[in-house]
Enzyme design. Structure first.
Site, PDB file in Angstrom:
ATOM      1  N   CYS A 271       4.989   1.265  -8.619  1.00  0.00           N
ATOM      2  CA  CYS A 271       5.445   0.927  -7.264  1.00  0.00           C
ATOM      3  C   CYS A 271       4.283   0.632  -6.316  1.00  0.00           C
ATOM      4  CB  CYS A 271       6.311   2.048  -6.705  1.00  0.00           C
ATOM      5  SG  CYS A 271       7.742   2.391  -7.721  1.00  0.00           S
TER       6      CYS A 271
ATOM      7  N   HIS B 122       6.138   1.889   0.900  1.00  0.00           N
ATOM      8  CA  HIS B 122       6.983   1.568  -0.253  1.00  0.00           C
ATOM      9  C   HIS B 122       8.360   2.176  -0.003  1.00  0.00           C
ATOM     10  CE1 HIS B 122       8.818   1.457  -4.080  1.00  0.00           C
ATOM     11  NE2 HIS B 122       8.536   2.713  -4.412  1.00  0.00           N
TER      12      HIS B 122
ATOM     13  N   ASN C 174      15.259   1.112  -4.303  1.00  0.00           N
ATOM     14  CA  ASN C 174      13.821   1.096  -4.627  1.00  0.00           C
ATOM     15  C   ASN C 174      13.555  -0.056  -5.601  1.00  0.00           C
ATOM     16  OD1 ASN C 174      11.299   1.512  -5.725  1.00  0.00           O
ATOM     17  ND2 ASN C 174      11.554   3.718  -6.010  1.00  0.00           N
TER      18      ASN C 174
END
Ligand code: COA
Length: 311
Positions: free
Chosen positions: A113, A238, A268
């Protein structure tokens, strides 16, 4: 200061939207549980789309938005943990569809990520002043999600964000990245569809790591650039969980509008989440010239990174 500046933004999403309501018909969960724990309402899930088709669409939009031509690109990078093939890379398949120069570096990389931050770091180090790069971040986490595991399947989504960056002489830019090799709390062993191929996660440990690392990363960027939070217009973390972002925001006594959040629409999307957020901010007219933005990534590995960007 010499550094890179984002000069074009693009994005691409699969057609299919899966709501919390839809997921509650597949596993024992509810919209109330997912929304209150994560802020997520919907996510996009690929059916016909491939990593390369999403990446190409996002790339074309970013190049058109930048005012550059495909043949102006000096570097093509793509962050992903979910490539279509082992080889060729997704970046090479995208390059094959563009009119790019023959001898430029074109490659995928995996920093989970934190991928978009690693991409900014790489672009800054690999470009010379006046050169430009295409940086894509594309994930199809639905490929590695176990849709019978309610503790993970509600969290992830698919999507692609792309930017064109140019190396400039006079620009506020700073970027650092890191990793610590703590692979236990968040891993996926392979892309083959076995039980090990799915994402495994210790949510609480990842949560603790994330809130600690985001706070330290923001502090480091501010300190290195002799800035305070008042000098920063937006922080883009993020998009893993609204509660992670809100926890950090409250610790820093920052107003809600300073920490951009669009996780409700996408869940996500790993490396793609920051460029998708920047894309939406641009669409909403938030990224006007002169604005300063801090972007912060964190993820499996553990990896992390942060950057100061001039709009
Ligand atoms: N629906 C309903 N119940 C669920 C559920 C779901 N989708 N997923 C888990 N639960 C249950 C658990 O089984 C547990 O039940 P139990 O108490 O009977 O055992 C209960 O809900 C509480 O789970 P818990 O893990 O304590 O919830 P939490 O408040 O820690 O929230 C996360 C879980 C995953 C949302 C949170 O830990 C998190 O966001 N962590 C960070 C994850 C992340 O950001 N990952 C990506 C990093 S890049």
């Amino acid at each position: 200061m010499e550094g890179i500046k984002i000069i074009g933004y693009g994005h691409a999403l699969p057609e299919k939207i899966v709501s919390n309501e839809d997921l509650s018909k597949m596993v024992d969960t509810s919209d109330e549980w997912i929304s209150s724990r994560t802020g997520i309402k919907n996510r996009y899930v690929s059916e016909q789309e491939t990593n390369a088709s999403l990446s190409l669409a996002a790339a074309k939009e970013a190049i058109a938005d930048s005012g550059k031509k495909e043949e102006d690109l000096d570097l093509i990078l793509l962050a992903t943990v979910t490539p279509d093939y082992v080889t060729p890379s997704v970046a090479c398949r995208v390059a094959a569809e563009l009119s790019v120069k023959k001898e430029i570096p074109v490659f995928d990389f995996n920093a989970a990520c934190s991928g978009f931050l690693y991409g900014l770091y790489l672009a800054d180090r690999l470009l010379k002043v006046g050169q430009c790069a295409l940086l894509m971040a594309t994930e199809q986490l639905s490929k590695i999600t176990d849709f019978t595991d309610r503790s993970t399947c509600v969290l992830f989504g698919d999507g692609s964000g792309a930017v064109v960056v140019e190396k400039k002489k006079e620009v506020s830019f700073d970027c650092f990245v890191g990793a610590d090799g703590n692979a236990g709390p968040l891993y996926c062993k392979s892309l083959r569809f076995t039980k090990d191929a799915y994402i495994h996660m210790n949510g609480k440990e990842v949560f603790r790591f994330a809130v600690d690392k985001i706070q330290k990363s923001i502090a480091r960027i501010l300190e290195q650039n002799h800035l305070t939070m008042d000098d920063i217009d937006y922080v883009v973390c993020h998009q893993a969980n609204y509660r992670i972002i809100d926890y950090v925001r409250k610790k820093l006594h920052a107003p809600e509008e300073k920490f951009f959040c669009n996780i409700q629409n996408y869940a996500n999307t790993s490396a793609a989440s920051i460029p998708l957020a920047l894309y939406d901010m641009r669409q909403q007219g938030l990224l006007c010239p002169g604005k300063k933005v801090i972007v912060v990534g964190f993820g499996g590995g553990f990896t992390w990174g942060a950057a100061l960007l001039d709009c």
